[in-house]
Enzyme design. Structure first.
Site, PDB file in Angstrom:
ATOM      1  N   TYR A 164       0.862  -1.187   0.000  1.00 34.02           N
ATOM      2  CA  TYR A 164       0.000   0.000   0.000  1.00 34.02           C
ATOM      3  C   TYR A 164       0.893   1.229   0.000  1.00 34.02           C
ATOM      4  O   TYR A 164       1.803   1.343   0.817  1.00 34.02           O
ATOM      5  CB  TYR A 164      -0.910   0.005   1.247  1.00 34.02           C
ATOM      6  CG  TYR A 164      -1.823   1.216   1.293  1.00 34.02           C
ATOM      7  CD1 TYR A 164      -2.881   1.333   0.404  1.00 34.02           C
ATOM      8  CD2 TYR A 164      -1.605   2.251   2.202  1.00 34.02           C
ATOM      9  CE1 TYR A 164      -3.715   2.443   0.415  1.00 34.02           C
ATOM     10  CE2 TYR A 164      -2.440   3.366   2.231  1.00 34.02           C
ATOM     11  CZ  TYR A 164      -3.493   3.458   1.338  1.00 34.02           C
ATOM     12  OH  TYR A 164      -4.315   4.562   1.353  1.00 34.02           O
ATOM     13  N   ASP A 256       9.370   2.294   0.884  1.00 35.14           N
ATOM     14  CA  ASP A 256       8.275   3.071   1.441  1.00 35.14           C
ATOM     15  C   ASP A 256       8.232   2.787   2.942  1.00 35.14           C
ATOM     16  O   ASP A 256       7.727   1.762   3.391  1.00 35.14           O
ATOM     17  CB  ASP A 256       6.956   2.693   0.758  1.00 35.14           C
ATOM     18  CG  ASP A 256       5.788   3.534   1.275  1.00 35.14           C
ATOM     19  OD1 ASP A 256       5.986   4.278   2.259  1.00 35.14           O
ATOM     20  OD2 ASP A 256       4.693   3.439   0.700  1.00 35.14           O
ATOM     21  N   LYS A 283       3.502   9.771   8.501  1.00 36.51           N
ATOM     22  CA  LYS A 283       3.053   9.343   9.827  1.00 36.51           C
ATOM     23  C   LYS A 283       3.872   9.970  10.966  1.00 36.51           C
ATOM     24  O   LYS A 283       3.702  11.123  11.247  1.00 36.51           O
ATOM     25  CB  LYS A 283       3.102   7.820   9.918  1.00 36.51           C
ATOM     26  CG  LYS A 283       2.429   7.121   8.717  1.00 36.51           C
ATOM     27  CD  LYS A 283       1.015   6.767   8.942  1.00 36.51           C
ATOM     28  CE  LYS A 283       0.518   5.828   7.851  1.00 36.51           C
ATOM     29  NZ  LYS A 283      -0.899   5.828   7.651  1.00 36.51           N
TER      30      LYS A 283
HETATM   31  C1  PLP Z   1       3.265   2.347   3.459  1.00 37.73           C
HETATM   32  C2  PLP Z   1       2.383   3.516   3.182  1.00 37.73           C
HETATM   33  N1  PLP Z   1       2.713   4.363   2.199  1.00 37.73           N
HETATM   34  C3  PLP Z   1       1.987   5.460   1.930  1.00 37.73           C
HETATM   35  C4  PLP Z   1       0.860   5.737   2.646  1.00 37.73           C
HETATM   36  C5  PLP Z   1       0.055   6.958   2.345  1.00 37.73           C
HETATM   37  O1  PLP Z   1       0.209   7.893   3.347  1.00 37.73           O
HETATM   38  P1  PLP Z   1      -0.927   8.998   3.593  1.00 37.73           P
HETATM   39  O2  PLP Z   1      -2.124   8.294   4.133  1.00 37.73           O
HETATM   40  O3  PLP Z   1      -0.285   9.957   4.549  1.00 37.73           O
HETATM   41  O4  PLP Z   1      -1.200   9.628   2.264  1.00 37.73           O
HETATM   42  C6  PLP Z   1       0.473   4.885   3.694  1.00 37.73           C
HETATM   43  C7  PLP Z   1      -0.728   5.181   4.500  1.00 37.73           C
HETATM   44  O5  PLP Z   1      -1.159   4.412   5.328  1.00 37.73           O
HETATM   45  C8  PLP Z   1       1.252   3.737   3.951  1.00 37.73           C
HETATM   46  O6  PLP Z   1       0.904   2.874   4.916  1.00 37.73           O
END
Ligand code: PLP
Length: 422
Positions: A164, A256, A283
């Protein structure tokens, strides 16, 4: 006070029965959701927090506890999807935000705080030479892919089934659960066609999926620990294999770490000993306010240098806004290596206690954990039952710890799970 459902759970408990134990506790939330239906599609503006029959509306948080619109107290085992590692309204973060709010909230000029937060992150992630701030993890992963395409002159992006990366077109192509084909409503075919999906933590399967595309590959983006996909760590060997594969193919490796940065002082990359070209963050680095960041190798990140004629343009009215930077700085300064050790020890305690005292198992990775049920289709029921038993976590069995927690909260969690688990 904790609200306990009067009836105990059992394997035969139906969803309807669960909902009946949930509804009497959440009348004010239901009324708010019904009001929201008039203005928001499905009463919702964040897909990932909706659940059947309707979510609880949270009015207040303090430490690791939240109070909903009905005044029901719950222990927060998801902390805004892992963001609030210091819990809600940590005094140091509140003080930093309040004093910054009185001084300067946002301005069309850089501010000193952004330099400080960039330096803190660089101290922790040696792979990050230079960094850009965004307002979400979504923007950070989107930018990482654009940077990789600009740097390599190639277009294809490899992602992993179950990964994700947020909600932009490239990320939304990736179905959450298993390795189905890219694409989705509203996603241009050209975007979907530029994505290659590989199986997570499977060298042979990944090689088979990527080999036909290696010459066209701009980047491989991977969560070192699948977060939303179920708190599944990649083996260090798999990440090392990706490191070698991308290097040989002339593609960039993007970690990521929007979630996994919380598993250790040096993130997942420090724990697993593999160095990516680019890292996306979010986060915890915003201390509870909206944030994202992209950092990495100087020769790639220099593409964003505004002095270049061929720069990658990256605006953003609220990029590095002083409030987020102040909250992020206060948070990272609280997060000493000892605090990470303590959080991890508590997560290990939870993992062991769940296995000993309930009929299900838990797996902890740093301060993240997941609950595994013999029948994963029952996770949404478990979630509703936990909500009725004083615990907030996710419908998919993902949870996390925050620094205000102690064995008291771990015990309460295990007790609620023991009574709720099918
Ligand atoms: C691994 C990962 N990347 C990107 C995102 C996207 O972040 P945001 O919700 O701040 O747009 C998330 C969100 O949960 C995530 O878990």
């Amino acid at each position: 006070m904790f609200c306990r459902s009067s009836a105990r759970s059992s394997a035969s408990r139906s969803h309807d029965v669960l909902v009946r134990s949930y509804e009497p506790l959440t009348a004010a939330s239901r009324a708010l959701w019904e009001r929201a239906l008039g203005s928001l599609p499905g009463g919702n503006t964040r897909t990932t927090i909706f659940h059947d029959p309707y979510p609880v509306y949270v009015a207040r948080g303090a430490g690791c506890r939240v109070w909903d619109a009905d005044g029901v107290e719950r222990i927060d085992f998801i902390s805004n999807y892992t963001s609030l590692i210091l819990g809600h309204c940590h005094p140091r973060v509140v003080e930093a935000v309040q004093s910054q709010a009185a001084r300067l909230m946002s301005v069309a000029a850089p501010n000193e705080l952004e330099i400080g937060l960039a330096e803190r992150i660089r101290e922790r992630l040696p792979s990050v030479d230079l960094i850009r701030f965004t307002n979400s993890g979504t923007e950070a992963t989107m930018l990482s892919l654009r940077a990789a395409r600009a740097f390599t002159g190639r277009e294809k992006i490899a992602v992993f089934a179950g990964g994700y990366h947020g909600s932009h077109d490239y990320a939304a192509c990736i179905p959450g659960d298993t390795g189905v084909a890219p694409g989705g409503p509203g996603i241009p075919a050209a975007v979907a066609d530029s994505i290659v999906v590989a199986p997570f933590d499977d060298r042979e399967g990944t090689l088979a999926a990527l080999e036909p595309h290696l010459g066209e590959l701009a980047a491989v983006i991977v969560e070192p620990v699948l977060g939303a996909g179920g708190v599944v760590p990649a083996t260090a060997g798999f990440l090392a294999f990706l490191r070698e594969l991308t290097r040989d193919a002339g593609a960039l490796l993007v970690f990521d770490e929007v979630i996994s940065f919380r598993i250790g002082y040096h993130g997942a990359q420090g724990r697993l000993g593999v160095t990516p070209d680019l890292t996306t963050l979010g986060k915890i680095i915003g201390g509870g306010l909206p944030v994202g960041a992209l950092g990495g190798r100087a020769d790639v990140m220099e593409l964003f240098d505004p002095r270049r004629d061929d720069r990658i343009g990256h605006g953003g009215t609220f990029n590095a806004n002083p409030l987020t930077m102040a909250a992020g700085l206060a948070t990272l300064d609280e997060l000493t290596p000892e605090r990470y050790d303590r959080l991890e020890a508590l997560a290990q305690e939870l993992e062991a206690a769940v296995s000993e005292r309930t009929g299900v198992s838990a797996t902890a990775v740093g301060s993240l954990f997941r609950i595994d049920l013999p029948d994963p289709a029952r996770l949404p029921d478990l979630h509703v039952d936990l909500l009725a038993n004083g615990i907030l976590m996710t419908p998919r069995g993902m949870g996390c710890l925050s620094t205000p927690m102690t064995s008291v909260e771990v015990d309460a969690f295990v007790e609620a799970l023991a009574s709720a688990a099918p």
